[in-house]
Scaffold this motif. Structure first.
Motif, PDB file in Angstrom:
ATOM      1  N   ASN A  44     -16.440-125.527 -10.258  1.00  0.00           N
ATOM      2  CA  ASN A  44     -16.688-124.420  -8.996  1.00  0.00           C
ATOM      3  C   ASN A  44     -17.974-124.196  -8.571  1.00  0.00           C
ATOM      4  OD1 ASN A  44     -13.817-124.771  -8.527  1.00  0.00           O
ATOM      5  ND2 ASN A  44     -13.419-122.970  -9.593  1.00  0.00           N
ATOM      6  N   THR A 169     -10.480-120.588  -1.746  1.00  0.00           N
ATOM      7  CA  THR A 169      -9.972-121.192  -2.723  1.00  0.00           C
ATOM      8  C   THR A 169      -8.577-121.944  -2.528  1.00  0.00           C
ATOM      9  OG1 THR A 169      -8.424-119.651  -3.850  1.00  0.00           O
ATOM     10  CG2 THR A 169     -10.544-119.700  -4.571  1.00  0.00           C
ATOM     11  N   LEU A 299     -13.825-123.684  -3.167  1.00  0.00           N
ATOM     12  CA  LEU A 299     -13.618-123.536  -4.744  1.00  0.00           C
ATOM     13  C   LEU A 299     -12.298-124.429  -4.915  1.00  0.00           C
ATOM     14  CD1 LEU A 299     -14.554-119.879  -5.247  1.00  0.00           C
ATOM     15  CD2 LEU A 299     -16.137-121.870  -5.081  1.00  0.00           C
TER      16      LEU A 299
END
Length: 315
Positions: A44, A169, A299
């Motif tokens: 990430n 995310t 991410l």
């Protein structure tokens, strides 16, 4: 470990006895066991390439599709072998290995100094940085959930609307998926809104167009892209959407259908659609794509990923 500046005396790495008397090796080397959360945090933070779909260059791969990435100091690749995940690190140049490691590649220059890890942990916990873009859970009203999602959709698509870059995310995407399915398919299985839009569009197609082979199927296929049913999930796309010559379904057709839901029972799903039709009309033409500006950072791995809590054998 050297590339990340982790030294033997730091107390982050230790030997442990083999539980079964068997020493695992890869390419005749002892493998290091790493928690998935630690391994994919490195992915990430430091990935600079490997997340885009080769066949659709604007689409970001889903976590389960990513199998190798290029870091600022080398390349990481992983694959499942039996019930285990084995990974391999190919180091970069000596200069890259010895360089100072800073996360988030292009977007870090626009982030406040000293906020990298705080922002990262905040994104992991909430799905996205910036508290007003965190999506409400199922206990909130449909109107609240949809309005928050619509606002977030506009913000992550426009990199100039906020001073600081957004970290987002795939956990956020999963929450967005649940909201969209609740909105357009009453949870994911009810196709009656989709069918009502198809019937309304079909009724307005000129006879000469309707007679063309495949015209109705093409129309329904275009409308179908606007809805999520069953296991359908949207995808992240990078950069602004471009016109592809295909005319999206008319807002007017959706508006006709939604106005027709005015007389549905007061607390029914379709009456709720009538009440929040402005947000629904904003979605028309989205085709299951959530666009994220390059000024923001996606991410790919978080607790929602099946790999996050597995152990990785790195050799």
């Amino acid at each position: 470990m050297h590339a990340l500046g982790i030294k033997p005396g730091d107390g982050l790495v230790e030997w442990r006895p083999s539980l079964d008397g068997y020493i695992r090796t890869q390419n005749d080397e002892i493998e290091m066991e790493i928690a998935g959360s630690a391994f994919f945090t490195v992915v990430n933070l430091f990935t600079i390439d490997g997340m885009m779909d080769e066949a659709d260059v604007e689409r970001v791969k889903r976590p389960e599709e990513i199998r190798s990435v290029r870091l600022e100091f080398g390349r990481l690749a992983w694959a499942e072998q039996g019930n285990e995940i084995h990974a391999r690190f190919q180091p970069g140049t000596e200069t890259e290995i010895n360089s100072t490691k800073l996360p988030f590649h292009r977007v870090r220059s626009n982030m406040e100094p000293g906020t990298f890890i705080t922002s990262y942990l905040n994104a992991l916990q909430n799905g996205i940085t910036h508290s007003d873009l965190v999506l409400p859970d199922h206990t909130a009203t449909l109107e609240t959930r949809v309005k928050t999602f619509s606002n977030a959709l506009r913000v992550i698509k426009d990199g100039r609307s906020l001073k600081d870059p957004i970290l987002v995310t795939y956990g956020w995407l999963q929450s967005a998926t649940r909201i969209i399915k609740r909105l357009l398919a009453n949870g994911g299985e009810d196709q009656s809104f989709y069918e009502d839009v198809c019937r309304t569009c079909e009724a307005t197609i000129p006879p000469q167009v309707k007679q063309r082979p495949g015209a109705l199927d093409d129309m329904k296929d275009r409308i179908r892209k606007e809805f999520l049913f069953g296991e359908d999930v949207p995808s992240f796309y990078v950069e602004k959407p471009k016109r592809n010559g295909v005319t999206p379904p008319s807002n007017q057709m959706y508006q006709i259908v939604l106005e027709g839901y005015k007389d549905e029972p007061a607390e029914s799903w379709k009456h709720d659609l009538f009440l929040i039709q402005d947000e629904i009309l904003e979605l028309v033409g989205w085709e299951g794509k959530i666009w994220i500006d390059r000024r923001h950072r996606l991410l790919p791995f978080s607790e929602e990923s099946s790999l996050w809590n597995q152990r990785i054998l790195l050799g």
